[in-house]
Design an enzyme around this catalytic site. Structure first.
Site, PDB file in Angstrom:
ATOM      1  N   HIS A   1     -28.710   0.783  46.006  1.00  0.00           N
ATOM      2  CA  HIS A   1     -28.608   0.201  47.343  1.00  0.00           C
ATOM      3  C   HIS A   1     -28.426   1.329  48.354  1.00  0.00           C
ATOM      4  CE1 HIS A   1     -27.795  -4.309  46.485  1.00  0.00           C
ATOM      5  NE2 HIS A   1     -28.402  -3.771  45.455  1.00  0.00           N
TER       6      HIS A   1
ATOM      7  N   TYR B   1     -48.231  23.996  41.680  1.00  0.00           N
ATOM      8  CA  TYR B   1     -46.801  23.929  41.996  1.00  0.00           C
ATOM      9  C   TYR B   1     -46.012  23.940  40.689  1.00  0.00           C
ATOM     10  CZ  TYR B   1     -42.413  22.445  44.123  1.00  0.00           C
ATOM     11  OH  TYR B   1     -41.104  22.387  44.537  1.00  0.00           O
TER      12      TYR B   1
END
Lengths: 233, 233, 233, 233
Positions: free
Chosen positions: D99, D231
């Site tokens: 949340h 990367y």
């Protein structure tokens, strides 16, 4: 070889460190001073020294006309503002200057911080004043000295007492706060930053939010600061 | 077997760690480099290594044409941008790139950060430029090399000096900052993030907030960086 | 010489410390109390004591009519509000009052916090009420006692149960929260602050954001608090 | 008596602790699971246990039909959603639900998070989808199971792949994120929260901010995830 200003330096040192610990400054931003009224002298942070490296013996002692009494380092670039305030406001014992985020935002917005709630009224009964940016001729002159004049003029124009309103925003610059001690000046800087954030959020949620009504301003200020105050021990 | 780049690697390592400690990066985001002008070489963070696991010996040494001189790891994916800046801006000593929140928000908004206050003017006299997003053909070409070109073009178009304006936003991407040392590049990244947050809040409080006037820009910049500067020791 | 209130003082002490550790208060702001229903007494933080210096033996014990039973310090200036709530709401076991930033912002905006999502519905099924600022004659009277009346009137007017809605905003002031224990009151204060921030951001992103629909309110509240709850152990 | 799920429980435990350390959850909010494809089982946090008290042996093991294989505690109330996703998305190895503040704010605003910059494009090439709140009849039915259906329907309707888009917002509720491991699911939850905050700020600064153009989306995603990715190590 001890100095009669050891305790003053220590007080000033601790207040500067508190400024940093409270998250009100980064790097070398900001400065706190403490005054010794008996000796007509004040202690202030040296210029451009990171808080992590600051030591009590680095603190500089000056008189109200900016003459260095003790200390081998250059004092804060804002020293003349502190000196001016100590000279003209005889009841204050410490001063703090920061570039704290929300306080600076209101200063850059050139807006007084409206009194919206009791957190504000627990500390002062007025909107927190934002002084207008300085006149060009004063900026080009003795700038930091004139910053002191600018603060006093703002309080005179608005009929404010520095014993009731212990903080000010300088337009486009940032906050100065003061109090009976250097520690209280730091406390007021933190309260100002907190109130600045709350007022910002209040207007985001409700652009028409009303100022706190007089009866609540009076009640909250009086219960903490009035004759019959019942806050604290 | 010691290398002549030990000190450079250590400087670069410490600057990268500082980036993390200052809350400017998460995970493997961001990178800092440091240059050795005498040897025409620079040190940079290896690609994709978390700051918690980074060691001084992981730092990669390259020349300005991106040839690896020392190091067994792949250098940062942004290495060619660093190389291009070192090659063309001979006075800079370190470069930092972050995805810090408020800096990125301005870059994504494709807006220059207006100079609203003295916190900004203490560090530079101009709005912080936001370079336009790159042309499609350049993106498809040698992207990171072209990012260097993009930054130089932005400074040329706006007639800015990289010694006065030590930071830039790349539209839709994020900030690059530089300075005389890698530590100064990190410092400038933190200042940029702070100024970016203050400017954002200023416009939220007052969408009509005026830019800082020239006299105050000049005063604050000069007292810290001018011939007669009196800030610091 | 031990007191029968040792455990109550310890519970109250720990809840106050938690308030500080959760970032809900600064300095001496805020206070938590815990009640002992068997003895008709409650424990509360002494007024104006910094959390860093608070000790369990500083906690003050009073009855519901505000008579001090144990303790040499002056109780929180908000004590009468706590006493009033304990006297009239027999099922609550602890109360917390803070000046947490986002909760205060909504209180200063004089707006109820709309129920926008399941984080809110996991804890209560209603908008978080913001009580109107107090009438002037009540402010000038027994202010903190009347604050208790103000809270109960707000719940009566809106037909709310203090067992379902364990929090309230006082207009222009800030939040009170309560629960079966002092720890739960602190928990509710933290939930309120979190929900207050989420609701603020929701309206910034979408000023037309709809309230959570009834079926989702019911589902989330019931799965945690209903007869057939299946959340927790 | 050792279990063949020791390593899985440890992985799940560590990912849950990371969720807490990254500031993505408070109290008992949120949950992470990790799957063991060879044994057709997954590990998940027990319901309502604070992160500070969580131990590896508390982790519950279930199969994809929600039958408990090991563990004496009740599993997370969201377990059926995890099971449904594992059953239907065979390539994912871990799932996290939080949340977190900015993610929830976008979910409550019922808005997709637009792709505004390269921080977003480094991780996915699409706007982060916000699934519509669930239909009332599904809420009243097997709610957490139906939440899984809701997520898959959202991906089907929008023609999204869970291997490219490893995160979703549930309208009025909050985020779910996943990845090849539980640690990667937590990483994606943190990236989502960061991107959510940046997008929010971008729109505050410039309500007309344009989406990132396709060439930059492709470049940044490809350099990290494409065939010729360069990367990382």
């Amino acid at each position: 070889m001890s100095s009669k200003y050891e305790a003053l330096k220590q007080e000033c040192f601790e207040a500067n460190i508190a400024l940093n610990n409270l998250g009100l400054v980064i790097y070398t931003f900001g400065n706190v001073s403490a005054v010794d009224r008996d000796n007509g002298a004040f202690a202030i942070k040296p210029s451009g020294v990171p808080y992590e490296k600051l030591k009590p013996e680095d603190i500089v002692i000056l008189d109200y006309d900016n003459t260095i009494i003790e200390g081998s380092m250059r004092p804060s670039s804002d020293t003349k503002t502190h000196a001016y305030l100590y000279k003209h406001w005889e009841h204050i014992g410490g001063i703090a200057h920061t570039h704290a985020t929300y306080s600076v935002a209101w200063a850059q917005a050139q807006k007084d911080i409206p009194i919206f709630g009791t957190t504000h009224a627990d500390h002062l009964t007025k909107d927190i004043p934002c002084a207008e940016p300085m006149r060009d001729d004063l900026i080009e002159g003795n700038y930091e000295h004139n910053t002191g004049i600018q603060i006093l003029d703002c309080f005179k124009d608005r009929n404010l007492s520095p014993e009731v309103v212990e903080m000010v925003l300088l337009g486009n610059h940032g906050p100065f706060a003061w109090g009976k001690t250097a520690a209280k000046a730091v406390y007021n800087s933190k309260v100002l930053e907190t109130v600045a954030q709350m007022a910002y959020l209040t207007l985001q949620i409700n652009p028409e939010a009303p100022r706190l009504k007089d009866s609540l301003i009076k009640k909250h200020y009086e219960r903490k600061h009035g004759k019959n105050a019942y806050y604290g021990q």
